[in-house]
Design a protein around this motif. Sequence first.
Motif, PDB file in Angstrom:
ATOM      1  N   LEU A  87     -17.770 -29.977   3.229  1.00 49.79           N
ATOM      2  CA  LEU A  87     -17.270 -30.011   1.863  1.00 49.79           C
ATOM      3  C   LEU A  87     -15.767 -30.245   1.903  1.00 49.79           C
ATOM      4  O   LEU A  87     -15.029 -29.429   2.483  1.00 49.79           O
ATOM      5  CB  LEU A  87     -17.563 -28.694   1.145  1.00 49.79           C
ATOM      6  CG  LEU A  87     -18.997 -28.400   0.719  1.00 49.79           C
ATOM      7  CD1 LEU A  87     -19.588 -29.585  -0.038  1.00 49.79           C
ATOM      8  CD2 LEU A  87     -19.882 -28.017   1.882  1.00 49.79           C
ATOM      9  N   SER A  88     -15.322 -31.365   1.341  1.00 46.88           N
ATOM     10  CA  SER A  88     -13.903 -31.702   1.426  1.00 46.88           C
ATOM     11  C   SER A  88     -13.510 -32.632   0.297  1.00 46.88           C
ATOM     12  O   SER A  88     -14.334 -33.423  -0.179  1.00 46.88           O
ATOM     13  CB  SER A  88     -13.620 -32.355   2.787  1.00 46.88           C
ATOM     14  OG  SER A  88     -12.932 -33.569   2.647  1.00 46.88           O
ATOM     15  N   PRO A  89     -12.245 -32.553  -0.143  1.00 52.67           N
ATOM     16  CA  PRO A  89     -11.820 -33.465  -1.222  1.00 52.67           C
ATOM     17  C   PRO A  89     -11.795 -34.919  -0.761  1.00 52.67           C
ATOM     18  O   PRO A  89     -11.645 -35.816  -1.576  1.00 52.67           O
ATOM     19  CB  PRO A  89     -10.410 -32.958  -1.578  1.00 52.67           C
ATOM     20  CG  PRO A  89      -9.961 -32.166  -0.413  1.00 52.67           C
ATOM     21  CD  PRO A  89     -11.186 -31.636   0.256  1.00 52.67           C
ATOM     22  N   TYR A 115      -7.552 -23.108   4.858  1.00 55.25           N
ATOM     23  CA  TYR A 115      -6.187 -23.518   5.236  1.00 55.25           C
ATOM     24  C   TYR A 115      -5.979 -24.987   4.853  1.00 55.25           C
ATOM     25  O   TYR A 115      -6.323 -25.378   3.750  1.00 55.25           O
ATOM     26  CB  TYR A 115      -5.935 -23.259   6.725  1.00 55.25           C
ATOM     27  CG  TYR A 115      -6.402 -21.913   7.210  1.00 55.25           C
ATOM     28  CD1 TYR A 115      -5.835 -20.742   6.677  1.00 55.25           C
ATOM     29  CD2 TYR A 115      -7.421 -21.793   8.136  1.00 55.25           C
ATOM     30  CE1 TYR A 115      -6.272 -19.496   7.105  1.00 55.25           C
ATOM     31  CE2 TYR A 115      -7.862 -20.551   8.567  1.00 55.25           C
ATOM     32  CZ  TYR A 115      -7.283 -19.403   8.036  1.00 55.25           C
ATOM     33  OH  TYR A 115      -7.721 -18.183   8.445  1.00 55.25           O
ATOM     34  N   SER A 132     -17.520 -34.222  -1.652  1.00 56.57           N
ATOM     35  CA  SER A 132     -16.550 -33.588  -2.535  1.00 56.57           C
ATOM     36  C   SER A 132     -17.231 -33.253  -3.849  1.00 56.57           C
ATOM     37  O   SER A 132     -18.055 -34.031  -4.329  1.00 56.57           O
ATOM     38  CB  SER A 132     -15.387 -34.557  -2.794  1.00 56.57           C
ATOM     39  OG  SER A 132     -14.640 -34.146  -3.924  1.00 56.57           O
ATOM     40  N   VAL A 133     -16.909 -32.109  -4.449  1.00 59.71           N
ATOM     41  CA  VAL A 133     -17.476 -31.795  -5.758  1.00 59.71           C
ATOM     42  C   VAL A 133     -16.587 -32.268  -6.902  1.00 59.71           C
ATOM     43  O   VAL A 133     -16.890 -32.021  -8.071  1.00 59.71           O
ATOM     44  CB  VAL A 133     -17.818 -30.299  -5.930  1.00 59.71           C
ATOM     45  CG1 VAL A 133     -18.854 -29.875  -4.892  1.00 59.71           C
ATOM     46  CG2 VAL A 133     -16.571 -29.428  -5.855  1.00 59.71           C
ATOM     47  N   GLY A 134     -15.513 -32.979  -6.593  1.00 61.02           N
ATOM     48  CA  GLY A 134     -14.643 -33.509  -7.647  1.00 61.02           C
ATOM     49  C   GLY A 134     -13.242 -33.743  -7.131  1.00 61.02           C
ATOM     50  O   GLY A 134     -12.877 -33.235  -6.070  1.00 61.02           O
ATOM     51  N   TYR A 136     -10.191 -32.714  -6.947  1.00 61.70           N
ATOM     52  CA  TYR A 136      -9.200 -31.650  -6.985  1.00 61.70           C
ATOM     53  C   TYR A 136      -9.272 -30.908  -5.654  1.00 61.70           C
ATOM     54  O   TYR A 136     -10.299 -30.942  -4.980  1.00 61.70           O
ATOM     55  CB  TYR A 136      -9.446 -30.686  -8.154  1.00 61.70           C
ATOM     56  CG  TYR A 136     -10.895 -30.402  -8.402  1.00 61.70           C
ATOM     57  CD1 TYR A 136     -11.618 -31.132  -9.332  1.00 61.70           C
ATOM     58  CD2 TYR A 136     -11.561 -29.423  -7.660  1.00 61.70           C
ATOM     59  CE1 TYR A 136     -12.969 -30.888  -9.531  1.00 61.70           C
ATOM     60  CE2 TYR A 136     -12.906 -29.173  -7.856  1.00 61.70           C
ATOM     61  CZ  TYR A 136     -13.601 -29.913  -8.797  1.00 61.70           C
ATOM     62  OH  TYR A 136     -14.941 -29.681  -8.984  1.00 61.70           O
ATOM     63  N   LEU A 138      -9.087 -27.404  -3.432  1.00 62.85           N
ATOM     64  CA  LEU A 138      -9.334 -25.963  -3.528  1.00 62.85           C
ATOM     65  C   LEU A 138      -8.851 -25.288  -2.246  1.00 62.85           C
ATOM     66  O   LEU A 138      -8.536 -25.951  -1.267  1.00 62.85           O
ATOM     67  CB  LEU A 138     -10.830 -25.708  -3.725  1.00 62.85           C
ATOM     68  CG  LEU A 138     -11.450 -26.369  -4.961  1.00 62.85           C
ATOM     69  CD1 LEU A 138     -12.971 -26.315  -4.901  1.00 62.85           C
ATOM     70  CD2 LEU A 138     -10.940 -25.712  -6.228  1.00 62.85           C
ATOM     71  N   THR A 139      -8.810 -23.942  -2.263  1.00 62.67           N
ATOM     72  CA  THR A 139      -8.347 -23.204  -1.078  1.00 62.67           C
ATOM     73  C   THR A 139      -9.416 -23.150   0.007  1.00 62.67           C
ATOM     74  O   THR A 139      -9.116 -22.851   1.157  1.00 62.67           O
ATOM     75  CB  THR A 139      -7.936 -21.769  -1.452  1.00 62.67           C
ATOM     76  OG1 THR A 139      -9.057 -21.124  -2.062  1.00 62.67           O
ATOM     77  CG2 THR A 139      -6.763 -21.762  -2.417  1.00 62.67           C
TER      78      THR A 139
HETATM   79  C1  58G Z   1      -7.266 -31.348   2.164  1.00 62.53           C
HETATM   80  C2  58G Z   1      -7.111 -30.064   1.677  1.00 62.53           C
HETATM   81  C3  58G Z   1      -8.301 -31.628   3.044  1.00 62.53           C
HETATM   82  C4  58G Z   1     -13.671 -29.191  -1.028  1.00 62.53           C
HETATM   83  C5  58G Z   1      -7.999 -29.075   2.049  1.00 62.53           C
HETATM   84  C6  58G Z   1      -9.193 -30.620   3.421  1.00 62.53           C
HETATM   85  C7  58G Z   1     -12.930 -28.406  -0.169  1.00 62.53           C
HETATM   86  C8  58G Z   1     -11.796 -29.331  -2.477  1.00 62.53           C
HETATM   87  C9  58G Z   1     -13.111 -29.654  -2.193  1.00 62.53           C
HETATM   88  C10 58G Z   1      -9.048 -29.355   2.933  1.00 62.53           C
HETATM   89  C11 58G Z   1     -11.609 -28.118  -0.492  1.00 62.53           C
HETATM   90  C12 58G Z   1     -13.893 -30.517  -3.136  1.00 62.53           C
HETATM   91  C13 58G Z   1      -9.447 -26.899   3.385  1.00 62.53           C
HETATM   92  C14 58G Z   1      -9.865 -26.249   2.126  1.00 62.53           C
HETATM   93  C15 58G Z   1     -11.250 -28.207   2.547  1.00 62.53           C
HETATM   94  C16 58G Z   1      -9.997 -28.272   3.394  1.00 62.53           C
HETATM   95  C17 58G Z   1     -11.043 -27.013   1.633  1.00 62.53           C
HETATM   96  N1  58G Z   1     -11.082 -28.581  -1.658  1.00 62.53           N
HETATM   97  N2  58G Z   1     -13.237 -31.179  -4.080  1.00 62.53           N
HETATM   98  N3  58G Z   1     -10.789 -27.394   0.285  1.00 62.53           N
HETATM   99  O1  58G Z   1     -15.086 -30.597  -2.986  1.00 62.53           O
END
Ligand code: 58G
Length: 224
Positions: A87-89, A115, A132-134, A136, A138-139
């Motif tokens: 799961l990642s942006p 992190y 990715s769920v959208g 943006y 997230l932490t």
């Molecule tokens: C950049 C920033 C790359 C899924 C954080 C990877 C996960 C958003 C989504 C990360 C997420 C989404 C670390 C925290 C993945 C890692 C995680 N943020 N939009 N953050 O599905």
Amino acid sequence: MNFHVLTLFPDMIRRITGESIIGRAQEAGLISVEAHNIRDYSKDKHRRVDDTPYGGGMGMLMAAPPIFDCYSAVKETLGGKTRVIYLSPQGTVFSQKKAEELKQYDNLILLCGHYEGVDRRVIDEIVEEEISVGDYVLTGGELPACILIDAVARLCDGVLADASCYENESIASGALEYPQYTRPVEYHGRRVPEVLLSGNHADIEKWRRAEALKLTRKNRPDLL
Ligand code: 58G
């Protein structure tokens, strides 16, 4: 369907998926959700799982070894069709269509980053699909993992009362849902639309289609 979540915050996964319809589906044995703590696989005496990125830059990364070892321990126990998802942006955007597609697997292994993310080598080695769920950031990947679990689990046999619950479902059919009403017939001076009280099913169908179209044009013209 068995969901296996690799995470630093297993209680977050358990708390969220333990409630409501998805919680009941687990109690009924229709699906399972297992959260595995990546920290349990750290070989560091302080149980550390993060480190600084090569090349500099801010923040910390999740190191590859504990993630890989956690994955290996889980994978070993599994039979049947399995898919590994991060799961990642930076992934392809999740949708109802993707949920339908994932329904066919016996096991989904969901990797949650924290992190600034995860050492790319572990993604290259174990991950088959980045979602990715959208758009943006997230932490952590835990909330996105719970979203994916919810969307896929509700499509599994027996989880919803009956299949008609999602047969004529908006999004999947390319438009939004029509407005719905329940008692009382008048609330704060607003009456339920007369046609819904008429008992005329042809008229009700027609009205619902028109309202769904109106709402879609207003909120989601991209779907038309
Ligand atoms: C950049 C920033 C790359 C899924 C954080 C990877 C996960 C958003 C989504 C990360 C997420 C989404 C670390 C925290 C993945 C890692 C995680 N943020 N939009 N953050 O599905």
